[in-house]
Design an enzyme around this catalytic site. Structure first.
Site, PDB file in Angstrom:
ATOM      1  CB  SER A 254      -0.937  -0.045   1.209  1.00  0.00           C
ATOM      2  OG  SER A 254      -1.917   0.964   1.118  1.00  0.00           O
ATOM      3  CG  ASN A 255      -0.377   4.674  -1.205  1.00  0.00           C
ATOM      4  OD1 ASN A 255      -1.015   5.475  -0.517  1.00  0.00           O
ATOM      5  ND2 ASN A 255      -0.922   4.031  -2.235  1.00  0.00           N
ATOM      6  NE  ARG A 256       5.924   6.521   3.779  1.00  0.00           N
ATOM      7  CZ  ARG A 256       6.339   5.766   4.797  1.00  0.00           C
ATOM      8  NH1 ARG A 256       5.631   5.709   5.899  1.00  0.00           N
ATOM      9  NH2 ARG A 256       7.466   5.091   4.707  1.00  0.00           N
TER      10      ARG A 256
END
Ligand code: PMT
Length: 220
Positions: free
Chosen positions: A15-17
Site C-alpha cells: 500500500s502507500n502512505r
C-alpha cells in the site's frame, strides 16, 4: 480518496502512505457547496463525511469498478486517491511462511490506470487528476496532464514539509490545458479543496454537455 491495498497473502499487502485527508476534504467541500457526492475511498482511519454517499473499496481493481460504474451519471470526477500502480501477480492463498534468508523477489504486475480508462469512456464529465511528485514537479505534471487526458491536474510536491501524504496541509500547483499553471501556497487541505473547486469552475471540458442518464435511486 485514500490508498489501495494489494494482497501479498491473506495477512500482508502492498500500500502507500495516503491518509485520505485530501480526498475527504474535497468530498466535504463539494458537499457543502450543494453537490451530490459519492466518495469512493480506499481504507483510511477517517469517518465518512456527513452527507456523502460512501463507497469503501480495498484494491485498485475494486476502485476501478466503483469509478467506472458511476461514470455515466456523474458530472465531475476527482481522483485524489493514491492508487497502487503495481500489485502482486500471484497473491498467496495461504500466509507465506517465514523463510531462512531474505525474500529477494516479489512478482508484481501493473494495475489498470483508472484515470485513463475514465478519460476514454467519458462523455461530458469534467475530469480532475492528481500527481504526487518527488522531483521535477512541473515537468512531470505537464507530462501527466497530457498522458492522463484530464481537464485539471493537481500537482503535489509530496516531499515539501507539511505537504502531501498524511499531513493536514498541502502545497500544490494547478495545471490545465491552455491555462498558465497556478501555484498555491502551503494551505490546510480543506482550503486547498476549496481552491481546487473554484478553479474547476474556470476550466472547460471542451466536451458536449449532453444529457446524462439519471442516477439510480440511492438505498438509505
Ligand atoms: O491522502 P492524503 O494523505 O491526504 O495525501 C494526499 C495525496 C498525496 C495522496 C494526494 O494529494 C495525491 O497526490 N494523490 C495522487 C497520488 C498518486 O497516486 O499520484 P500518481 O502521480 O501516482 O497518479 C496520478 C493520477 O492517476 C492520480 O490522480 C491517481 O489517482 C491516478 N491513478 C493512478 C494509478 C492508477 N492505477 N490509476 C489512476 O487513476
Amino acid at each position: 480518496a485514500g490508498p489501495t491495498q494489494e494482497a501479498i497473502d491473506p495477512v500482508r499487502f502492498i500500500s502507500n502512505r495516503s491518509s485520505g485527508k485530501m480526498g475527504y476534504a474535497l468530498a466535504e467541500a463539494a458537499c457543502a457547496r450543494g453537490a451530490e457526492v459519492v466518495l469512493v475511498s480506499g481504507p483510511t482511519a477517517l469517518p465518512p463525511p456527513t452527507g456523502v454517499e460512501y463507497c469503501p473499496v480495498i484494491t485498485a481493481e475494486e476502485m476501478r469498478k466503483a469509478m467506472t460504474s458511476r461514470l455515466a451519471w456523474s458530472d465531475t470526477v476527482i481522483m485524489a486517491a493514491a492508487v497502487a500502480d503495481f500489485r502482486p501477480a500471484r497473491p498467496s492463498p495461504q500466509k507465506l511462511k517465514k523463510r531462512r534468508g531474505p525474500v529477494t523477489a516479489l512478482d508484481l504486475e501493473a494495475t489498470d490506470d483508472i484515470l485513463r480508462e475514465l478519460n476514454e469512456r467519458r462523455t461530458h464529465q469534467l475530469l480532475v487528476g492528481f500527481a504526487a511528485e518527488t522531483e521535477d514537479l512541473l515537468a512531470h505534471a505537464r507530462e501527466k496532464l497530457h498522458a492522463k487526458g484530464v481537464d485539471l491536474l493537481i500537482a503535489n510536491d509530496v516531499t515539501a514539509a507539511g505537504s502531501g501524504f498524511g499531513s493536514d496541509s498541502n502545497r500544490v500547483w494547478l495545471f490545465a490545458p491552455e491555462h498558465a499553471p497556478v501555484e498555491l501556497p502551503l494551505l490546510p487541505k480543506r482550503e486547498v479543496a476549496e481552491r481546487i473547486l473554484d478553479h474547476m469552475l474556470t476550466v472547460q471540458t471542451g466536451r458536449q454537455t449532453s444529457s446524462r442518464p439519471s442516477r439510480p435511486h440511492r438505498k438509505e
